[in-house]
Write a protein that holds these residues in place. Structure first.
Motif, PDB file in Angstrom:
ATOM      1  N   ALA A   1      38.061  48.037  35.568  1.00 40.50           N
ATOM      2  CA  ALA A   1      38.042  46.914  36.901  1.00 40.50           C
ATOM      3  C   ALA A   1      36.842  47.284  37.720  1.00 40.50           C
ATOM      4  O   ALA A   1      36.859  48.493  37.642  1.00 40.50           O
TER       5      ALA A   1
ATOM      6  N   HIS B   1      46.700  35.369  33.545  1.00 37.25           N
ATOM      7  CA  HIS B   1      45.534  36.337  33.413  1.00 37.25           C
ATOM      8  C   HIS B   1      44.354  35.256  32.040  1.00 37.25           C
ATOM      9  O   HIS B   1      45.323  34.174  31.602  1.00 37.25           O
TER      10      HIS B   1
ATOM     11  N   ASP C   1      42.812  39.171  31.047  1.00 38.37           N
ATOM     12  CA  ASP C   1      42.664  40.193  32.717  1.00 38.37           C
ATOM     13  C   ASP C   1      44.111  39.631  33.534  1.00 38.37           C
ATOM     14  O   ASP C   1      43.367  38.209  33.909  1.00 38.37           O
TER      15      ASP C   1
ATOM     16  N   THR D   1      44.461  37.343  36.599  1.00 36.41           N
ATOM     17  CA  THR D   1      43.410  36.915  37.582  1.00 36.41           C
ATOM     18  C   THR D   1      43.725  37.352  39.167  1.00 36.41           C
ATOM     19  O   THR D   1      43.182  36.993  40.127  1.00 36.41           O
TER      20      THR D   1
ATOM     21  N   ARG E   1      40.700  38.419  43.571  1.00 39.78           N
ATOM     22  CA  ARG E   1      40.293  37.703  42.820  1.00 39.78           C
ATOM     23  C   ARG E   1      40.031  37.364  42.042  1.00 39.78           C
ATOM     24  O   ARG E   1      38.733  38.735  42.175  1.00 39.78           O
ATOM     25  N   GLN E   2      40.158  37.178  40.135  1.00 47.04           N
ATOM     26  CA  GLN E   2      38.537  37.450  39.657  1.00 47.04           C
ATOM     27  C   GLN E   2      37.394  36.433  39.672  1.00 47.04           C
ATOM     28  O   GLN E   2      37.783  35.448  39.909  1.00 47.04           O
ATOM     29  N   THR E   3      36.888  37.009  39.667  1.00 52.77           N
ATOM     30  CA  THR E   3      34.575  36.927  40.038  1.00 52.77           C
ATOM     31  C   THR E   3      34.512  36.006  38.502  1.00 52.77           C
ATOM     32  O   THR E   3      34.473  34.789  38.880  1.00 52.77           O
TER      33      THR E   3
ATOM     34  N   SER F   1      35.960  35.971  34.155  1.00 51.64           N
ATOM     35  CA  SER F   1      36.811  36.380  33.648  1.00 51.64           C
ATOM     36  C   SER F   1      36.306  37.133  32.519  1.00 51.64           C
ATOM     37  O   SER F   1      34.931  36.536  31.793  1.00 51.64           O
TER      38      SER F   1
ATOM     39  N   ALA G   1      36.442  41.512  33.866  1.00 49.54           N
ATOM     40  CA  ALA G   1      37.533  42.636  34.607  1.00 49.54           C
ATOM     41  C   ALA G   1      36.465  43.277  35.874  1.00 49.54           C
ATOM     42  O   ALA G   1      36.641  43.731  37.210  1.00 49.54           O
TER      43      ALA G   1
ATOM     44  N   TYR H   1      36.101  41.655  40.381  1.00 47.65           N
ATOM     45  CA  TYR H   1      37.004  40.962  40.882  1.00 47.65           C
ATOM     46  C   TYR H   1      36.351  41.253  42.685  1.00 47.65           C
ATOM     47  O   TYR H   1      35.653  42.100  42.080  1.00 47.65           O
TER      48      TYR H   1
END
Length: 196
Positions: free
Chosen positions: A59, A119, A123, A125, A140-142, A144, A147, A149
């Motif tokens: 991450a 996910h 990962d 979201t 928030r996931q930038t 996909s 990892a 964020y």
């Protein structure tokens, strides 16, 4: 919409002059978000240690202009979308100098198992974390699969905050008393006060 007022004044020659004056609209009222929004809810089951370790190793954080007031200070591109309920990092005292703390906060949320229930490419979201001052940050996931964020403060009216705090508390109290970090206990108390 801005309110309009008419100002009736006289100039130096005694002629009546009518001006239209626009006033700023009233401050926006933050309405509570419901935690039942299926796109942003805490996972029902806490992730196991293997999932936490795997995500912690991958991450990363990357800033996003949508949640920054002073984009030039963060070296970020402007956000051009429509997001009336967005929150800003600077509004809760999180400034550019605090950016060095982000990896610690990100890994704190992962260690506490604050994963979203959806996910994408392996990962979660969404992730959450609690800062030392009690603010909850939603991440928030930038992109996909990478990892990666971006994060922003959660409004105190957000009903999801109570779920995040409950899981964070469970994580802290899973440690023996002598191993509980006093800074995390203080963060928990501040979060409970802010999101009550």
């Amino acid at each position: 919409m801005a309110s309009v007022a008419v100002a009736d004044t006289r100039d130096a020659q005694g002629r009546t002059e009518i001006r239209v004056v626009r006033r700023k609209p009233p401050l926006r009222v933050h309405l509570p978000r419901l935690s039942e929004n299926e796109k942003r809810d805490l996972s029902l089951d806490e992730p196991d240690e293997a999932a936490r370790t795997a995500l912690a190793g991958r991450a990363r954080y990357e800033g996003y202009g949508k949640h920054k007031r002073n984009l030039h200070l963060w070296n970020l591109a402007a956000f051009h979308g429509y997001a009336p309920d967005r929150t800003f990092c600077e509004d809760v005292g999180f400034e550019r100098r605090d950016e060095q703390r982000i990896p610690v906060l990100l890994h704190r949320g992962i260690a506490a198992g604050l994963f979203g229930d959806l996910h994408r490419q392996g990962d979660p979201t969404m992730l959450w974390t609690i800062d030392d001052n009690g603010w909850i940050y939603e991440m928030r996931q930038t992109n996909s699969g990478q990892a990666l964020y971006h994060g922003y403060p959660m409004a105190p009216t957000n009903a999801l905050g109570r779920k995040v705090i409950a899981r964070f508390e469970t994580w802290i109290f899973s440690f023996p008393r002598e191993e509980r970090d006093p800074a995390l206990l203080a963060a928990l108390r501040d979060a409970q006060d802010r999101y009550s």
